[in-house]
Design a protein around this motif. Structure first.
Motif, PDB file in Angstrom:
ATOM      1  N   GLN A 225       0.800  -1.224   0.000  1.00 43.46           N
ATOM      2  CA  GLN A 225       0.000   0.000   0.000  1.00 43.46           C
ATOM      3  C   GLN A 225       0.829   1.268   0.000  1.00 43.46           C
ATOM      4  N   ILE A 226       2.104   1.170   0.303  1.00 42.75           N
ATOM      5  CA  ILE A 226       2.859   2.391   0.577  1.00 42.75           C
ATOM      6  C   ILE A 226       4.159   2.531  -0.209  1.00 42.75           C
ATOM      7  N   THR A 227       4.628   1.450  -0.845  1.00 44.45           N
ATOM      8  CA  THR A 227       5.930   1.484  -1.503  1.00 44.45           C
ATOM      9  C   THR A 227       5.813   1.504  -3.025  1.00 44.45           C
ATOM     10  N   ASP A 228       6.916   1.896  -3.658  1.00 46.60           N
ATOM     11  CA  ASP A 228       7.020   1.862  -5.118  1.00 46.60           C
ATOM     12  C   ASP A 228       7.690   0.566  -5.572  1.00 46.60           C
ATOM     13  N   ASP A 229       8.735   0.153  -4.845  1.00 47.48           N
ATOM     14  CA  ASP A 229       9.460  -1.078  -5.155  1.00 47.48           C
ATOM     15  C   ASP A 229       9.599  -1.913  -3.889  1.00 47.48           C
ATOM     16  N   ILE A 230       9.885  -3.200  -4.071  1.00 49.04           N
ATOM     17  CA  ILE A 230      10.036  -4.118  -2.941  1.00 49.04           C
ATOM     18  C   ILE A 230      11.292  -4.951  -3.130  1.00 49.04           C
ATOM     19  N   LEU A 231      12.063  -5.077  -2.033  1.00 47.13           N
ATOM     20  CA  LEU A 231      13.219  -5.969  -1.989  1.00 47.13           C
ATOM     21  C   LEU A 231      12.897  -7.078  -0.988  1.00 47.13           C
ATOM     22  N   VAL A 232      12.812  -8.310  -1.485  1.00 46.18           N
ATOM     23  CA  VAL A 232      12.521  -9.461  -0.634  1.00 46.18           C
ATOM     24  C   VAL A 232      13.836 -10.069  -0.166  1.00 46.18           C
ATOM     25  N   LEU A 233      13.955 -10.272   1.143  1.00 42.47           N
ATOM     26  CA  LEU A 233      15.194 -10.760   1.753  1.00 42.47           C
ATOM     27  C   LEU A 233      14.947 -12.056   2.509  1.00 42.47           C
ATOM     28  N   ARG A 234      15.979 -12.891   2.550  1.00 41.96           N
ATOM     29  CA  ARG A 234      15.933 -14.098   3.381  1.00 41.96           C
ATOM     30  C   ARG A 234      17.355 -14.486   3.755  1.00 41.96           C
ATOM     31  N   HIS A 235      17.570 -14.735   5.049  1.00 44.96           N
ATOM     32  CA  HIS A 235      18.893 -15.135   5.549  1.00 44.96           C
ATOM     33  C   HIS A 235      19.980 -14.155   5.101  1.00 44.96           C
ATOM     34  N   GLY A 236      19.631 -12.858   5.078  1.00 44.38           N
ATOM     35  CA  GLY A 236      20.620 -11.834   4.759  1.00 44.38           C
ATOM     36  C   GLY A 236      20.967 -11.690   3.298  1.00 44.38           C
ATOM     37  N   GLU A 522      -5.357  -5.988   2.305  1.00 39.59           N
ATOM     38  CA  GLU A 522      -5.426  -7.027   1.286  1.00 39.59           C
ATOM     39  C   GLU A 522      -4.243  -6.900   0.339  1.00 39.59           C
ATOM     40  N   MET A 523      -3.855  -8.009  -0.254  1.00 34.04           N
ATOM     41  CA  MET A 523      -2.734  -8.046  -1.188  1.00 34.04           C
ATOM     42  C   MET A 523      -3.189  -7.480  -2.533  1.00 34.04           C
ATOM     43  N   GLU A 524      -3.435  -6.181  -2.516  1.00 30.67           N
ATOM     44  CA  GLU A 524      -4.003  -5.539  -3.701  1.00 30.67           C
ATOM     45  C   GLU A 524      -3.485  -4.110  -3.787  1.00 30.67           C
ATOM     46  N   ILE A 525      -2.919  -3.743  -4.917  1.00 25.36           N
ATOM     47  CA  ILE A 525      -2.424  -2.386  -5.127  1.00 25.36           C
ATOM     48  C   ILE A 525      -3.613  -1.433  -5.164  1.00 25.36           C
ATOM     49  N   GLY A 526      -3.542  -0.345  -4.399  1.00 27.97           N
ATOM     50  CA  GLY A 526      -4.620   0.630  -4.354  1.00 27.97           C
ATOM     51  C   GLY A 526      -5.679   0.342  -3.314  1.00 27.97           C
ATOM     52  N   TRP A 527      -5.491  -0.751  -2.538  1.00 30.08           N
ATOM     53  CA  TRP A 527      -6.486  -1.105  -1.513  1.00 30.08           C
ATOM     54  C   TRP A 527      -6.652   0.006  -0.481  1.00 30.08           C
ATOM     55  N   LEU A 528      -5.552   0.594  -0.016  1.00 27.20           N
ATOM     56  CA  LEU A 528      -5.609   1.631   1.017  1.00 27.20           C
ATOM     57  C   LEU A 528      -6.424   2.826   0.534  1.00 27.20           C
ATOM     58  N   GLU A 529      -6.174   3.264  -0.693  1.00 25.72           N
ATOM     59  CA  GLU A 529      -6.905   4.413  -1.232  1.00 25.72           C
ATOM     60  C   GLU A 529      -8.394   4.097  -1.341  1.00 25.72           C
ATOM     61  N   ARG A 530      -8.711   2.866  -1.749  1.00 29.90           N
ATOM     62  CA  ARG A 530     -10.118   2.465  -1.882  1.00 29.90           C
ATOM     63  C   ARG A 530     -10.820   2.491  -0.526  1.00 29.90           C
ATOM     64  N   VAL A 531     -10.154   1.981   0.518  1.00 37.21           N
ATOM     65  CA  VAL A 531     -10.744   1.964   1.859  1.00 37.21           C
ATOM     66  C   VAL A 531     -10.947   3.383   2.381  1.00 37.21           C
ATOM     67  N   LEU A 532      -9.948   4.237   2.177  1.00 37.18           N
ATOM     68  CA  LEU A 532     -10.052   5.618   2.657  1.00 37.18           C
ATOM     69  C   LEU A 532     -11.154   6.371   1.923  1.00 37.18           C
ATOM     70  N   THR A 533     -11.298   6.108   0.619  1.00 37.22           N
ATOM     71  CA  THR A 533     -12.370   6.744  -0.154  1.00 37.22           C
ATOM     72  C   THR A 533     -13.736   6.317   0.365  1.00 37.22           C
ATOM     73  N   THR A 534     -13.879   5.016   0.657  1.00 36.87           N
ATOM     74  CA  THR A 534     -15.141   4.504   1.199  1.00 36.87           C
ATOM     75  C   THR A 534     -15.453   5.149   2.544  1.00 36.87           C
ATOM     76  N   ARG A 535     -14.433   5.283   3.390  1.00 34.31           N
ATOM     77  CA  ARG A 535     -14.639   5.911   4.705  1.00 34.31           C
ATOM     78  C   ARG A 535     -15.113   7.353   4.551  1.00 34.31           C
ATOM     79  N   ARG A 536     -14.468   8.085   3.611  1.00 33.63           N
ATOM     80  CA  ARG A 536     -14.855   9.494   3.409  1.00 33.63           C
ATOM     81  C   ARG A 536     -16.295   9.603   2.915  1.00 33.63           C
ATOM     82  N   MET A 537     -16.684   8.678   2.046  1.00 31.90           N
ATOM     83  CA  MET A 537     -18.065   8.693   1.531  1.00 31.90           C
ATOM     84  C   MET A 537     -19.067   8.412   2.638  1.00 31.90           C
ATOM     85  N   VAL A 538     -18.731   7.449   3.511  1.00 29.61           N
ATOM     86  CA  VAL A 538     -19.613   7.123   4.635  1.00 29.61           C
ATOM     87  C   VAL A 538     -19.726   8.310   5.583  1.00 29.61           C
ATOM     88  N   SER A 539     -18.572   8.957   5.867  1.00 29.12           N
ATOM     89  CA  SER A 539     -18.571  10.123   6.765  1.00 29.12           C
ATOM     90  C   SER A 539     -19.392  11.259   6.180  1.00 29.12           C
TER      91      SER A 539
END
Length: 542
Positions: A225-236, A522-539
């Motif tokens: 929800q917050i990053t542009d790129d991801i680096l996956v690490l394991r055992h350094g 949820e494992m979905e790009i844009g999920w955070l924005e969708r939830v916040l938009t729904t909250r604003r509409m409800v408010s």
């Protein structure tokens, strides 16, 4: 435009001192490379011990706990931080690069007001005058959505909630106008509804201030929800490095796919929930003049799992304390297998104590670091059954086999165990008493998803073998869906919803349960924005 942060061939080591053996050099991180442009966010993700925080702290040229950065380059605006002397590094830390820790409560000085701590680095480095720093702090309090921003800085750390304190720490990091912020699991300790608010505030603040960030976490749904790129690490070591879209939608490595598809455990609820083991009737409880529970009633059938869910401060752990006798209630009664339990712990018989055991959230603080696994697991064997010597040791080994660790761990100390192994030992200690009910107080919240998944599967396996009942306290709806038979939803000390899982998690919902279910990342790009938009509409509708 050159990258703000460039890391090449990073190598990090530490020295181990095994008793009776010569010191050994351990390689913690090796061959790590990545770039971060201005205004961008890179997520560092992986399980506990993957090297995420260790790598993140190299942006401050810092190796904690005797860790040494022994190779590679860490360049900030083209300048290698690893070649700076102590004076040069001091100019970078808190000015050009700032750090947001996982536990804001431990990072703030309880004796000083929040405002003074937020502006401290800006004044110390001579970045701005006090008036400018206070104006900047007020701006950040507003950007981060903190209550009463004009007076918020006058409060002390203990006078604000965990989510507000985490946002205050973000304000402290942003105040000096740094070029880079290292966020080290800033929402891990928060419940899901608070986590959404903090994530949204962090994302908004990064966009407003155009700073770059390293975001360390073990939760792929959060980092998406917050990053542009991801680096996956394991055992350094690097496992996979790419855009959020590529990592989430088309991972190339098996380990990354396992992270994306975690939480495969799922059990259907028991159809018959009438054979009651635990019954809580009209319980009210509190601490001094503070009332925390208000008229709570629920029940737990034999051999089944009741999930008690709600945000921090809802009364979940207080309810567990009442059931165990650690906190006598103000009103109400607790019955076990048809008989009333004495309200106070000291009034209960050894057999009543034995039948109800508890697994705590932080296995680290629930174990004596000076005792071996043999001592920790063996103590209830002696207390309840009088076992000693070889007989006790053999039973400890049986329990270690039962929790899928094996007898080879019997002489290890807690410091020699991973987070998941410590939690398994805590489970073995509870099982040693042969209880009929185990209260599980968020036992997986401090663990990375793959390890937590293993713990959940173990608990379900043990339940099938021993027919033990669980009251599972959590704020993670995914866990509720995975293991629960029945669910109790708590909010501000009240029970707002209770019943079989299929009914509680099906509409129509009360407002709070609806908010809780919609706050699970949820494992979905844009999920955070969708939830916040729904909250604003409800408010707006209200």
């Amino acid at each position: 435009m050159p990258d703000l942060l460039s890391v090449r061939n990073l190598k990090i080591e530490a020295t181990s001192y095994p008793p009776g053996e010569p010191p050994r050099t351990l390689t913690l991180v090796e061959g790590v490379n990545f770039d971060l442009a201005k205004g961008k966010v890179l997520g560092l993700i992986g399980e506990s011990g993957a090297g995420k925080s260790t790598i993140g702290l190299t942006a401050l040229a810092y190796g904690r706990g005797g860790v040494r950065i022994t190779g590679g380059e860490v360049k900030l605006n083209g300048e290698d931080l690893l070649k700076l002397g102590p004076a040069g590094i001091r100019k970078v830390r808190g000015a050009k690069v700032c750090y947001v820790a996982q536990s804001a409560a431990a990072a703030f000085n309880p004796a000083h007001r929040l405002g003074e701590q937020v502006i401290e680095a800006s004044l110390k480095h001579g970045i701005m005058s006090r008036a400018e720093a206070e104006k900047r702090a007020l701006y950040l309090f507003k950007v981060l959505g903190l209550p009463s921003p004009e007076t918020f800085g006058q409060r002390y750390p203990h006078q604000v909630s965990g989510g507000q304190l985490q946002r205050a720490m973000t304000a402290m990091a942003l105040c000096p106008n740094p070029e880079l912020i290292v966020f080290d699991e800033p929402t891990t300790a928060l419940d899901v509804t608070t986590q959404i608010d903090v994530l949204a505030a962090i994302k908004h603040a990064i966009e407003e201030t155009h700073t770059a960030a390293l975001y360390i976490t073990h939760d792929l749904a959060v980092v998406a929800q917050i990053t542009d790129d991801i680096l996956v690490l394991r055992h350094g070591k690097m496992v996979e490095y790419g855009s959020v879209k590529q990592i989430i939608e088309a991972p190339t490595q098996d380990y990354t796919r396992a992270l994306v598809n975690v939480r495969g455990t799922k059990r259907e609820e028991a159809p018959n929930q009438s054979d009651t083991l635990l019954k809580v009737e009209n319980i009210s409880a509190g601490y001094g003049s503070l009332k925390v529970l208000d008229d709570v009633s629920l029940h737990l059938p034999k051999g089944q799992t009741l999930a008690v869910v709600g945000e921090s401060g809802s009364g979940k752990s207080t309810l567990a304390r009442v059931i165990t006798g650690l906190l006598p209630p103000l009103e109400g009664a607790v019955s076990f297998d048809g008989k009333l339990l004495p309200v106070a712990l000291k009034a209960r018989t050894n057999d009543e104590l034995r039948r109800v055991q508890m697994i705590y959230q932080m296995a680290d603080t629930a174990m004596n670091p000076r005792q071996t696994v043999r001592d920790i697991v063996g103590r209830p064997l002696t207390f309840y059954y009088g076992l000693r010597g070889r007989e006790k040791t053999e039973r400890v080994k049986e329990l270690l086999d039962q929790i899928e660790m094996g007898s080879g761990f019997v002489d290890r100390y807690p410091a020699e165990l991973s987070g998941g192994q410590k939690q398994r030992v805590a489970i073995a200690r509870a099982l040693a008493a042969k209880p009929e009910l185990i209260l599980c107080d968020e036992p997986t919240s401090a663990l990375d998803p793959l390890v937590a998944e293993g713990i959940l599967r173990l608990l379900l396996k043990l339940q099938e073998e021993t027919h033990v009942s669980y009251m599972f306290i959590t704020h993670d709806i995914a866990i509720v869906r995975a293991i629960a038979d029945s669910v109790a939803v708590m909010h501000r000390g009240k029970l707002v919803r209770f019943g079989p899982k299929s009914k509680v998690l099906s509409p129509p919902f009360d407002d709070y349960t609806d908010l809780l279910l919609k706050s699970v990342p949820e494992m979905e790009i844009g999920w955070l924005e969708r939830v916040l938009t729904t909250r604003r509409m409800v408010s707006a509708g209200n």
